[in-house]
Design an enzyme around this catalytic site. Sequence first.
Site, mmCIF file in Angstrom:
data_model
loop_
_atom_site.group_PDB
_atom_site.id
_atom_site.type_symbol
_atom_site.label_atom_id
_atom_site.label_comp_id
_atom_site.label_asym_id
_atom_site.label_seq_id
_atom_site.Cartn_x
_atom_site.Cartn_y
_atom_site.Cartn_z
ATOM 1 C CG ASP A 444 -7.197 5.742 -43.193
ATOM 2 O OD1 ASP A 444 -6.852 6.135 -44.320
ATOM 3 O OD2 ASP A 444 -8.234 6.150 -42.616
ATOM 4 C CG ASP A 508 -12.660 8.877 -47.293
ATOM 5 O OD1 ASP A 508 -12.539 7.638 -47.176
ATOM 6 O OD2 ASP A 508 -12.037 9.689 -46.571
HETATM 7 C C1 DGJ Z 1 -10.119 8.251 -43.804
HETATM 8 C C2 DGJ Z 1 -10.776 7.024 -44.336
HETATM 9 O O1 DGJ Z 1 -10.792 7.026 -45.729
HETATM 10 C C3 DGJ Z 1 -12.178 6.925 -43.752
HETATM 11 O O2 DGJ Z 1 -12.859 5.834 -44.309
HETATM 12 C C4 DGJ Z 1 -12.062 6.803 -42.261
HETATM 13 O O3 DGJ Z 1 -11.426 5.589 -41.941
HETATM 14 C C5 DGJ Z 1 -11.308 7.988 -41.690
HETATM 15 N N1 DGJ Z 1 -10.043 8.156 -42.358
HETATM 16 C C6 DGJ Z 1 -11.076 7.809 -40.221
HETATM 17 O O4 DGJ Z 1 -10.258 8.765 -39.713
#
Ligand code: DGJ
Length: 705
Positions: A444, A508
């Site tokens: 991430d 997301d």
């Molecule tokens: C951002 C990501 O896009 C989410 O799917 C998740 O992993 C969160 N971060 C966790 O902090």
Amino acid sequence: MAGETEYLRLDGDTITVVVAVVPGEYADLVYLGPKLDAHEQLHALHRSGLYGAHESQPDSPPVGGLLPEPKHGDAGPVAVAVRDGAQRVPTDFRPMRHEADGRKLAIALEDAATGLQAQIEWSIEAGDAVRAQMALANDGDVPIAVDRLAALALPVPRRFDEAITYAGRWAAEMQEHRAAIGPRGFVSRSRRGKPGFDGGNWLMLCDGNDDAVIGAHLCWSGDYDTVLESDADGRAMLVIGPALEGGEIVLTPGERFETQAAVFAYAEDRTALGQLFHRHLREEVLPGRAGWGPRKVHLNSWEALAFDMDEAKLIALADDAADLGVERFVLDDGWFAGRRNDRTSLGDWEVSRDVLPNGLDPLIDYVEARGMDFGLWVEPEMVSPDSDLYRAHPDWCLHEEGRERRTQRHQLVLDLTRAAVSDYLFERIDALLGAHRIAYLKWDHNRDLFPAANADGPAGYAQTLGLYRLLDRLRAAHPAVEIESCASGGGRVDLGILSRCNRIWASDSNDAIERLRIVRSWAQFLPLEVIGNHVGPSPNPITGRRLSMDFRAKVAMFGHMGVEADPGSMTDGERKALRAHIALYKSWRDVLHGGVLVRLDHPDQGVSALLSLAGNRGLALAAQTRVAATYDVAPVRMAGLDPDARYRVTLPEPWPRKAMRYLANHESWREGHVLSGRALVERGIALPLAHPETAWLVALERTDG
Ligand code: DGJ
């Protein structure tokens, strides 16, 4: 003195590129389009495409060509800009040498005054994608700062008069915009240290009649500059390159700088363009693609538990996942050090004993005993000010001495240009991967790079190279571990990162209506198997929208399917529907992930449809997002079929409950109708798509009997 014009011709399977080189003068694009006959007279092609000088133009109209510069009256976008100290240095690059072998061309140019040497390389790769790169070498005797060096300068063939570009934000990536190129064109740039949610380094140029399209992209995970300008003379120039301003790239005498590559492809329509890009990714870009097994169904803990996790909850989640047919259990954020919320502990990559008192292994054993493998979330490039790492090494983050260190999501960015930082991260992740059976990393990246600077000055470009080095080192040490590129969703989706990863997290937002649009946009360039697409909760935590499980699950099948919700909070009916769709996905994923993707058009703008075809089978998704204007929506017409072949058409169950009573002759759809490809393409099939949030799967099997 200009020498005799020479022509460099490249041929792909379906395209021809012709470049004219006038030695000592310029190199220019003569032709980019469908493959030409081997006997085409290139001299005639060139001369019949030239325009004369008009009033109020320079007496010798400037040719921007493949290396446009502000010289000889050329006022268009520039591909190269250099400085000597504070002083901008004008350049006038002239082609000196060139070579081509039918698939690849290289042109060496020289600026006599500075001694700078430029190199342009274009090559046709798998999928007829043309890979373009430029380099600059300093053969002079003073240091030269490079403020601009494009990877690609493409004189836009005159038939292209519209551009499709993307805009977007967090959880609403890849919004498509189509506009005329003239009279001004557009500028798109990123200064966030990554391409960003707006897919700004992907674009298409269209012919207004929709019978030709060019797709172009910069294969780079850092900042970019894209300029498309059309001038009053009617010429348009597309220039794509990494963002370099700020004095980060300085060439001392003898040094050379090479850009990342850009790719472009030409096709007769968007479906064909998508198929070229997909082939290019599958054959040239994705690491070890040929050896990838089936894309496993994921369950990711984030939307189910967020930070509220402990061993018992994870065990329960793993049980529920296995019961649904999930094949990979991914432990998202919250498993390490003191990370009970997003304000702390990034950088401290040690399993939290509060969450997992017995460590990771018992959980991994449990997951594996239920037939799944295990994946882990990490965000290696970041550090929380509240972390042991930051307390020990406050100078390890990107920062400017004496200035405030502003955070985003309460975090700072580690300086990956420093060997000690990179070694620390390698050692921590290597230790995790070495000590535990981890099949997959969700990598991430949740903040922009500001300042993109360290003690030596601007460092944004080197930071991205540092990320590549770290990923390459980890991949070499753990070649079997799959990696997903996530940047708060689709904030870093490009062919630079995808040459090191197995998939991207598309957004997301798991809202299936949003996903239909977002996945369709990414799938213009990326094959479905790399687009992470999960069934989210209802109501959706970001949009608040409630959608049936049937709709959510059908939409998630078109991608790399997963679940991003708590099965424990679903009804029995929802779990049953989800289980059935996961089983369907497994029986169709060879078609979805190995086939050619066809973009289906429908007169109702609320209907979104895609078809994947592989061998004798095909699976289409047709989804209605809004209330149709009529009860009877126009038939869904297929495309890309052999008109003379015969196909058995069925509607795989489960069917959308609400719509079922509107389906005529449902028994006949179970057995299927045998129709010619021509009938399926020209007339299509009648599906109940009057109601919003209704989705159908359509299965095709070639019978030829
Ligand atoms: C951002 C990501 O896009 C989410 O799917 C998740 O992993 C969160 N971060 C966790 O902090």
